[in-house]
Design an enzyme around this catalytic site. Sequence first.
Site, PDB file in Angstrom:
ATOM      1  N   HIS A 225       0.837  -1.195   0.000  1.00  0.00           N
ATOM      2  CA  HIS A 225       0.000   0.000   0.000  1.00  0.00           C
ATOM      3  C   HIS A 225       0.878   1.252   0.000  1.00  0.00           C
ATOM      4  CE1 HIS A 225      -3.239   2.676   1.904  1.00  0.00           C
ATOM      5  NE2 HIS A 225      -3.580   2.457   0.656  1.00  0.00           N
ATOM      6  N   HIS A 229       1.121   4.022  -3.282  1.00  0.00           N
ATOM      7  CA  HIS A 229       0.936   5.472  -3.147  1.00  0.00           C
ATOM      8  C   HIS A 229       2.226   6.238  -3.438  1.00  0.00           C
ATOM      9  CE1 HIS A 229      -3.252   5.940  -1.934  1.00  0.00           C
ATOM     10  NE2 HIS A 229      -3.120   4.780  -1.330  1.00  0.00           N
ATOM     11  N   HIS A 254      -7.687  -0.027  -5.062  1.00  0.00           N
ATOM     12  CA  HIS A 254      -8.413  -0.082  -3.790  1.00  0.00           C
ATOM     13  C   HIS A 254      -9.647  -0.983  -3.888  1.00  0.00           C
ATOM     14  CE1 HIS A 254      -5.875   3.498  -3.056  1.00  0.00           C
ATOM     15  NE2 HIS A 254      -5.868   3.031  -1.827  1.00  0.00           N
ATOM     16  N   GLU A 357     -10.110  11.084  -4.912  1.00  0.00           N
ATOM     17  CA  GLU A 357      -8.944  10.875  -4.037  1.00  0.00           C
ATOM     18  C   GLU A 357      -8.693  12.048  -3.091  1.00  0.00           C
ATOM     19  OE1 GLU A 357      -5.219   9.923  -5.983  1.00  0.00           O
ATOM     20  OE2 GLU A 357      -4.411   9.170  -4.106  1.00  0.00           O
ATOM     21  N   HIS A 372     -11.436  11.413  -0.078  1.00  0.00           N
ATOM     22  CA  HIS A 372     -10.641  10.274   0.408  1.00  0.00           C
ATOM     23  C   HIS A 372      -9.568  10.731   1.391  1.00  0.00           C
ATOM     24  CE1 HIS A 372      -6.719   8.167  -0.077  1.00  0.00           C
ATOM     25  NE2 HIS A 372      -7.429   7.144   0.338  1.00  0.00           N
ATOM     26  N   HIS A 376      -9.430  10.032   5.584  1.00  0.00           N
ATOM     27  CA  HIS A 376      -8.319   9.416   6.325  1.00  0.00           C
ATOM     28  C   HIS A 376      -7.986  10.257   7.558  1.00  0.00           C
ATOM     29  CE1 HIS A 376      -6.417   5.890   4.372  1.00  0.00           C
ATOM     30  NE2 HIS A 376      -7.039   6.304   3.286  1.00  0.00           N
ATOM     31  N   HIS A 412     -12.929   2.595   2.212  1.00  0.00           N
ATOM     32  CA  HIS A 412     -12.767   2.323   0.778  1.00  0.00           C
ATOM     33  C   HIS A 412     -13.996   1.646   0.180  1.00  0.00           C
ATOM     34  CE1 HIS A 412      -9.047   4.124  -0.434  1.00  0.00           C
ATOM     35  NE2 HIS A 412      -8.645   3.946   0.816  1.00  0.00           N
TER      36      HIS A 412
HETATM   37 CU   LIG Z   1      -4.686   3.733  -0.393  1.00  0.00          CU
END
Ligand SMILES: [Cu+2]
Length: 689
Positions: A225, A229, A254, A357, A372, A376, A412
Amino acid sequence: MASLVHRLLPLILGLTLAHAWSINIFQNDHSSGSTQADLLDRQHKILLMLEKIHDKNADKQGREIGESYVLAENLSNYDDQESVKELIEMAKAGKLLPRHHYFSLFDPEHRRQMILLFKILKSAKDWDTFYKTASRARVKANEGMFVYALTMAVLTRQDLKGIQLPPLYEINPHFFFPTTTIRQAYRAQMQQEDATIEATFTGTLKNLEQRVAYFGEDIGLNNHHHHWHADFPFWWRDEWGHKDRKGELFFYMHHQLNARFDAERLSNNLPRVEAIGWDKTIHEGFAPHMSYYEEGEFPSRPDDMHFLDLPFMTRDQMTRYESRIRNAVDKLKAYGPNGPVSLNSSEGIDILGNMVEANENTPNLAFYGSIHNLFHVFLARIGDPDGRYGLPPGVMEHFETATRDPTFFRLHKYLDDIFKAYKDNLGPYPREEIEFPGVTVEDVTVESNGAANELQTLFDYFEVDLNNALDHIEGKDDREIKARVKRLNHHTFKYSIDVTSDAAHTVTVRVFLVPKRESSGEPLSIDEKRWSAIELDKFVTKVSSGKNTIVRKSSDSSVTIPDPPSFKKLLHDTEEAINGNGDFKIDEDHRHCGLPDRLLIPKGNEHGLDFELWVAVTNHDQDAVEGVDIRDDDHGGSMSYCGILGQKYPDARPMGFPFDRKIVCEDTFLSFSNIHRVDVKIRHLGELA
Ligand SMILES: [Cu+2]
């Protein structure tokens, strides 16, 4: 025909989504034509910089260069002198993030400073300047920021193409192992003893989510992961080279992680993940049991929490962003700063991915926000939203720790539902997009460890060196201090695909693993099945006229990468190669991004869990991408989730094809001669001691 209209629509409307940027991310570098000896030397020096990042650089040469190098005296050695000057000013003003503080890519100031450092490293005109700059940063910069910026430079400089970064779990073990493991490692070091410490998954069996902790806490999954990224950073700008289909990859990688996680849940009698929502209670608590190097424990989240506003973002604003995105999905049209942007085209999913995103390519950051990324942060700061208790962020604020928290998959799933609504809105594929007249998949068999149509999984044990978590004790040698971790693995398997063809063709073979039932035993509808499909492989091969048998090994999958070598092995092999021994070479196609090969298939159960294997064979003439040289299916192997660095994504079809669009009737779909389905079981064999 309809999809031809989709492709032409932007042109018909007079819009162009084409970009002027080159896709070559390795552009603007001055050193090329490096010899293998040059590259081995660079590999060696970079490894030495990454040892014991919290401590001072133990490499005397690197440390002395770092302590004496003065950026201001070497301005002409950088293309981007403005960034160098800006960094010098910030350092003078004492504004740089200090060493030992946590580094968060989601913190705008941390990110701004990291980008500055990255731009300087990227714009160093030659290796020598790069090395001195990196050595300086190793001494002065915050270590989290240093590792990240160095990683980005290694992945994007022409003169470092092929340099291997050691696995992040051995560069920064604090982010991969429980506090108790790190403490035991310290004790062993203080007592000058060798030690192998059993690292357990955090939590207890009272928590049902614990059954799948082996997946979310898998060191290789977290490493993957992180590297995904790093290959597709949300802060990346096209001026450094356009990353082809980045938004679509964001959706697809994802989406596949979610499908994999749901299959692990199914293997453990847990229902599929439920999407998170702003107004929903977050039932699952999470206790990471991990510590930062300096700030103490990663914060825990008790059960049944609700979202709280952040000082810089409210829940109300987030719901407005969400409803605008859903509106764009319904209308297949987004609002860009200069007018409408059609989503009714083959680029639509890419634009939507950029928007969700959000990354630098979003059509309208002010209007659609960054749901997104901010989600987080909302989750990472839920226990101390305004920072009054001075807590560091939770695991959700670092890509290499996020999948440990079950809410990662809930978040997700929520985003995936937006992408699914969009894809469903496009309707089914027309027949001519799917069929391949003259080509028939007659049969598919899969063989693993001598068993037919049965795949076999097991848990094995793996050792990770913990020395880089421990500061050096003057006058003492480092001991052999390791963690022993349990990991999901499987016996390799092999597909045999019988194909008859009326002519010679180059074909793409697409292989998916699809669950048959819910954990309750209820059969899945074709709609649920296609969204639960796990891509196992996608490869290009040739068929001749008549009968063909295509044989392919699971270990060749274009979804996965093999286990990376350990830090110590990489260092040892590099030093041997420098001395003319061994066969270690710098391979310019080396990829860090890709699901670990071990995690290709879900655990299944001891009785043999029912799945289906779907194979679709398509005409490569329609799949080929101009200018992409597949070169015997190489490029480090993990193209499906990760593309090819610096090139276009190698498959012209939408990611997930043919399961990404509505299927009205399973039987009609199966009547296409180029699509075939067989039943397989996944049997779990338990632990391999
Ligand atoms: Cu991710």
